[in-house]
Design a protein around this motif. Structure first.
Motif, mmCIF file in Angstrom:
data_model
loop_
_atom_site.group_PDB
_atom_site.id
_atom_site.type_symbol
_atom_site.label_atom_id
_atom_site.label_comp_id
_atom_site.label_asym_id
_atom_site.label_seq_id
_atom_site.Cartn_x
_atom_site.Cartn_y
_atom_site.Cartn_z
ATOM 1 N N VAL A 42 0.851 -1.183 0.000
ATOM 2 C CA VAL A 42 0.000 0.000 0.000
ATOM 3 C C VAL A 42 0.892 1.240 0.000
ATOM 4 C CG1 VAL A 42 -1.801 1.293 1.198
ATOM 5 C CG2 VAL A 42 -1.819 -1.217 1.261
ATOM 6 N N TRP A 43 0.728 2.086 -1.015
ATOM 7 C CA TRP A 43 1.479 3.338 -1.065
ATOM 8 C C TRP A 43 0.890 4.341 -0.075
ATOM 9 C CZ3 TRP A 43 2.577 4.983 -6.851
ATOM 10 C CH2 TRP A 43 3.543 4.122 -7.393
ATOM 11 N N GLU A 44 1.743 5.232 0.416
ATOM 12 C CA GLU A 44 1.283 6.262 1.354
ATOM 13 C C GLU A 44 0.550 7.395 0.650
ATOM 14 O OE1 GLU A 44 4.454 7.614 3.772
ATOM 15 O OE2 GLU A 44 4.805 5.673 4.746
ATOM 16 N N ASP A 45 0.876 7.636 -0.626
ATOM 17 C CA ASP A 45 0.181 8.664 -1.397
ATOM 18 C C ASP A 45 0.240 8.288 -2.870
ATOM 19 O OD1 ASP A 45 2.540 10.014 -2.777
ATOM 20 O OD2 ASP A 45 3.118 10.241 -0.676
ATOM 21 N N GLY A 46 -0.485 9.048 -3.692
ATOM 22 C CA GLY A 46 -0.618 8.694 -5.091
ATOM 23 C C GLY A 46 0.597 8.948 -5.955
ATOM 24 N N LEU A 47 1.537 9.756 -5.472
ATOM 25 C CA LEU A 47 2.744 10.048 -6.249
ATOM 26 C C LEU A 47 3.910 9.132 -5.883
ATOM 27 C CD1 LEU A 47 2.787 13.966 -6.401
ATOM 28 C CD2 LEU A 47 2.643 12.399 -8.352
ATOM 29 N N ASN A 48 3.985 8.741 -4.634
ATOM 30 C CA ASN A 48 5.063 7.863 -4.154
ATOM 31 C C ASN A 48 6.451 8.393 -4.543
ATOM 32 O OD1 ASN A 48 5.699 5.443 -2.681
ATOM 33 N ND2 ASN A 48 6.307 4.488 -4.616
ATOM 34 N N GLY A 49 6.599 9.707 -4.474
ATOM 35 C CA GLY A 49 7.899 10.317 -4.751
ATOM 36 C C GLY A 49 8.188 10.599 -6.208
#
Length: 335
Positions: A42-49
């Motif tokens: 599960v990514w923490e946000d939609g951009l993932n850096g």
């Protein structure tokens, strides 16, 4: 020669391919839903850096496909074909992932039916003796889809209650000619069906007729009924489309009972404000690679059917006043 075709639209595999492994990567909204614990990452946000949502989606697809290979302890050199697809113009998420993975690549577009379509075509390659190992991957991203098909999320436009939330996620399975795991025993290739729906905020209504038609034809071809399956899961009809598909099947004399549900209904709960449920290529991909595969492997599901549902429109066709054609492809998986 004995034909593997049964009835009008179904293929029964003489040497059913094995699903060696599956892996899924999702965004935070999906991870917070009722299936959150079934996803691989599960990514923490939609951009993932990453610098853009589009780059992030391609990286998400790469992670899912690498995860499936790692789960099966299969090296890149053992993969005969990579099959992938997504929602973006020219399937750029898949093309750029293939560029990085450097595998023989077959890109497929079936809109949100792409997971089932890719599993069907990959199974045909293996059963036909053209491949031993086929890596399948499918992705979508809420923000890339909104930018392309509707309005950029930055505008904060109000969504219609019939609208579905595009899943941010990528799912992958590794198909093989041998090994241990559930098997894909048959596939039914759907027809494009158009009931003249033009509302881009009601994808479920556009896709429901095609899903109902594929289920009807599959059952007729195989001389089976929905009760013969522990689960029939459509790709992403959402709540509205699922209800319509059930009604269409009922009008055709088919009782779906309790076995028929939808991945777009399963992935979010009422508190997540997804309106009519979920959509996107990644919807059925991550639900199948996670929840459904786990239930098959545990023995809870002996026989399941995944019916990928796709709305075959584009921003251009909608602006030109065209209706939204639908497609449904089915694969049957037995534990």
């Amino acid at each position: 020669m004995n034909s593997k075709r049964v009835g009008n639209q179904t293929v029964v595999f003489a040497n059913p391919p094995v699903i060696l492994s599956s892996y899924s990567v999702v965004g935070p909204k999906e991870g917070q839903g009722p299936l959150g614990k079934t996803f691989g990452k599960v990514w923490e946000d939609g951009l993932n850096g990453e610098k853009s949502w589009e780059v992030a989606e391609s990286k998400m697809l790469q992670e899912a496909m690498q995860g499936a290979m790692d789960q099966a302890s299969v090296q890149k050199e053992q993969i005969d074909f990579m099959m992938a697809g997504d929602l973006l113009n020219q399937i750029i998420s898949s093309n750029f992932a293939a560029r990085q993975m450097a595998l023989p690549f077959i890109g497929l577009y079936g809109a949100c039916s792409t997971m089932a379509l890719s599993m069907a075509v990959g199974s045909m390659l293996i059963d036909g003796g053209f491949a031993q190992n086929v890596l399948v991957g499918v992705s979508s991203h809420h923000d890339t889809a909104e930018r392309q098909y509707r309005l950029p999320t930055e505008q904060g436009a109000q969504r219609a209650m019939s609208a579905q939330w595009t899943v941010t996620g990528a799912g992958s399975v590794l198909l093989s000619s041998s090994g241990a795991g559930p098997r894909i025993t048959s596939a039914t290739i759907g027809k494009v069906i158009d009931f003249a729906v033009k509302d881009v905020n009601n994808m479920g209504a556009a896709m429901a007729p095609a899903v109902a038609d594929t289920i009807l034809n599959h059952c007729q071809d195989m001389q089976l009924k929905p009760a013969d399956y522990d689960l029939i899961a459509s790709g992403d009809l959402g709540a509205i489309g699922l209800g319509l598909a059930c009604e269409l099947l009922k009008q055709s004399g088919m009782d779906t009972g309790t076995s028929f549900t939808d991945c777009g209904v399963m992935i979010y709960d009422d508190s997540q404000d997804s309106h009519a449920g979920a959509s996107g290529c990644g919807c059925s991909a991550v639900v199948f690679a996670g929840n459904i595969m786990q239930r098959i492997k545990s023995g809870e599901l002996k026989k399941a059917m995944l019916v990928g549902s796709g709305a075959l429109h584009s921003p251009t066709s909608c602006l030109q006043g065209e209706s939204i054609p639908g497609i449904g492809h089915a694969v049957v998986i037995e534990g």
